[in-house]
Design a protein around this motif. Structure first.
Motif, mmCIF file in Angstrom:
data_model
loop_
_atom_site.group_PDB
_atom_site.id
_atom_site.type_symbol
_atom_site.label_atom_id
_atom_site.label_comp_id
_atom_site.label_asym_id
_atom_site.label_seq_id
_atom_site.Cartn_x
_atom_site.Cartn_y
_atom_site.Cartn_z
ATOM 1 N N ARG A 150 -4.595 0.591 -4.801
ATOM 2 C CA ARG A 150 -4.351 1.563 -5.884
ATOM 3 C C ARG A 150 -4.302 2.945 -5.311
ATOM 4 O O ARG A 150 -4.851 3.249 -4.308
ATOM 5 C CB ARG A 150 -5.448 1.461 -6.936
ATOM 6 C CG ARG A 150 -5.386 0.131 -7.655
ATOM 7 C CD ARG A 150 -6.363 0.076 -8.820
ATOM 8 N NE ARG A 150 -6.243 -1.196 -9.465
ATOM 9 C CZ ARG A 150 -5.428 -1.452 -10.489
ATOM 10 N NH1 ARG A 150 -4.697 -0.506 -10.997
ATOM 11 N NH2 ARG A 150 -5.375 -2.652 -11.008
ATOM 12 N N ARG A 155 0.820 -1.218 0.000
ATOM 13 C CA ARG A 155 0.000 0.000 0.000
ATOM 14 C C ARG A 155 0.854 1.268 0.000
ATOM 15 O O ARG A 155 0.570 2.222 -0.713
ATOM 16 C CB ARG A 155 -0.908 -0.022 1.228
ATOM 17 C CG ARG A 155 -1.911 1.116 1.310
ATOM 18 C CD ARG A 155 -2.630 1.123 2.641
ATOM 19 N NE ARG A 155 -1.659 1.245 3.724
ATOM 20 C CZ ARG A 155 -1.697 0.554 4.863
ATOM 21 N NH1 ARG A 155 -2.660 -0.297 5.094
ATOM 22 N NH2 ARG A 155 -0.777 0.715 5.788
ATOM 23 N N ASP A 156 1.925 1.267 0.800
ATOM 24 C CA ASP A 156 2.696 2.497 0.985
ATOM 25 C C ASP A 156 3.866 2.649 0.010
ATOM 26 O O ASP A 156 4.280 3.769 -0.271
ATOM 27 C CB ASP A 156 3.223 2.584 2.419
ATOM 28 C CG ASP A 156 2.093 2.584 3.450
ATOM 29 O OD1 ASP A 156 0.928 2.857 3.076
ATOM 30 O OD2 ASP A 156 2.374 2.306 4.626
ATOM 31 N N TRP A 157 4.415 1.549 -0.490
ATOM 32 C CA TRP A 157 5.581 1.637 -1.376
ATOM 33 C C TRP A 157 5.229 1.266 -2.813
ATOM 34 O O TRP A 157 5.552 1.998 -3.740
ATOM 35 C CB TRP A 157 6.705 0.738 -0.895
ATOM 36 C CG TRP A 157 7.284 1.096 0.447
ATOM 37 C CD1 TRP A 157 6.964 2.152 1.255
ATOM 38 C CD2 TRP A 157 8.290 0.374 1.138
ATOM 39 N NE1 TRP A 157 7.709 2.130 2.402
ATOM 40 C CE2 TRP A 157 8.534 1.054 2.370
ATOM 41 C CE3 TRP A 157 9.014 -0.777 0.857
ATOM 42 C CZ2 TRP A 157 9.475 0.619 3.293
ATOM 43 C CZ3 TRP A 157 9.947 -1.213 1.782
ATOM 44 C CH2 TRP A 157 10.169 -0.521 2.984
ATOM 45 N N ASN A 158 4.610 0.098 -3.003
ATOM 46 C CA ASN A 158 4.328 -0.351 -4.368
ATOM 47 C C ASN A 158 3.367 0.585 -5.093
ATOM 48 O O ASN A 158 3.540 0.852 -6.278
ATOM 49 C CB ASN A 158 3.796 -1.783 -4.391
ATOM 50 C CG ASN A 158 4.824 -2.806 -3.955
ATOM 51 O OD1 ASN A 158 4.686 -3.393 -2.886
ATOM 52 N ND2 ASN A 158 5.854 -3.021 -4.755
ATOM 53 N N VAL A 159 2.358 1.085 -4.396
ATOM 54 C CA VAL A 159 1.405 1.999 -5.040
ATOM 55 C C VAL A 159 2.124 3.263 -5.499
ATOM 56 O O VAL A 159 1.923 3.724 -6.629
ATOM 57 C CB VAL A 159 0.222 2.329 -4.109
ATOM 58 C CG1 VAL A 159 -0.636 3.449 -4.694
ATOM 59 C CG2 VAL A 159 -0.632 1.083 -3.862
ATOM 60 N N LYS A 160 2.985 3.813 -4.656
ATOM 61 C CA LYS A 160 3.735 5.011 -5.040
ATOM 62 C C LYS A 160 4.662 4.743 -6.219
ATOM 63 O O LYS A 160 4.842 5.590 -7.086
ATOM 64 C CB LYS A 160 4.542 5.539 -3.855
ATOM 65 C CG LYS A 160 3.683 6.169 -2.792
ATOM 66 C CD LYS A 160 4.508 6.632 -1.618
ATOM 67 C CE LYS A 160 3.594 7.145 -0.509
ATOM 68 N NZ LYS A 160 4.333 7.458 0.699
ATOM 69 N N ALA A 161 5.264 3.573 -6.257
ATOM 70 C CA ALA A 161 6.234 3.246 -7.308
ATOM 71 C C ALA A 161 5.579 2.911 -8.640
ATOM 72 O O ALA A 161 6.125 3.232 -9.703
ATOM 73 C CB ALA A 161 7.115 2.078 -6.861
ATOM 74 N N SER A 162 4.410 2.250 -8.607
ATOM 75 C CA SER A 162 3.843 1.757 -9.872
ATOM 76 C C SER A 162 2.337 1.957 -10.007
ATOM 77 O O SER A 162 1.746 1.483 -10.965
ATOM 78 C CB SER A 162 4.174 0.272 -10.041
ATOM 79 O OG SER A 162 3.634 -0.475 -8.971
ATOM 80 N N GLY A 163 1.708 2.591 -9.047
ATOM 81 C CA GLY A 163 0.275 2.843 -9.129
ATOM 82 C C GLY A 163 -0.595 1.739 -8.580
ATOM 83 O O GLY A 163 -1.790 1.923 -8.385
#
Length: 113
Positions: free
Chosen positions: A113, A50-58
């Motif tokens: 997302r 939620r906090d890293w992957n969303v920021k990196a790739s949406g």
């Protein structure tokens, strides 16, 4: 056979490779990724997705999979922060063997997302 449940936060590119394997294997690490980090609890995986992957790739996914305990017993559980920030550090060269010890399939249990 005894197994342990592990979670892995992942982005869409890695998940596409997992799906291409029939959800049976993690893809090889990239040259700048010498360690594969599955985590020991869903909450920690959720925070990363939620906090890293969303920021990196949406989008960020939380996956769950079972691994034979006999394989995992070779590795120490690492505490990477707080009391519940627990993970295994599997060297990239051992990833094929980890994949061979996955019992069942790699499941997506959440999407952010």
């Amino acid at each position: 056979m005894s197994t342990r449940t592990l979670w892995r936060p992942t982005g869409p590119e890695e998940l596409a490779l997992v799906e291409a394997s029939g959800r049976r294997a993690w893809p090889p690490r990239l040259p700048d990724q010498p360690i594969f980090y599955p985590v020991l609890n869903e909450d920690y995986a959720t925070r990363i997705a939620r906090d890293w992957n969303v920021k990196a790739s949406g989008v960020g996914y939380v996956t769950r999979f079972e691994v034979a305990t006999e394989f995992l017993d070779r590795y120490d559980v690492q505490q990477a922060g707080g009391e519940t920030i627990l993970e295994y550090w599997i060297p990239a060269e051992d990833l094929d063997e980890l994949n061979a010890h996955i019992v069942g399939t790699i499941e997506v249990v959440a999407e952010y997302r």
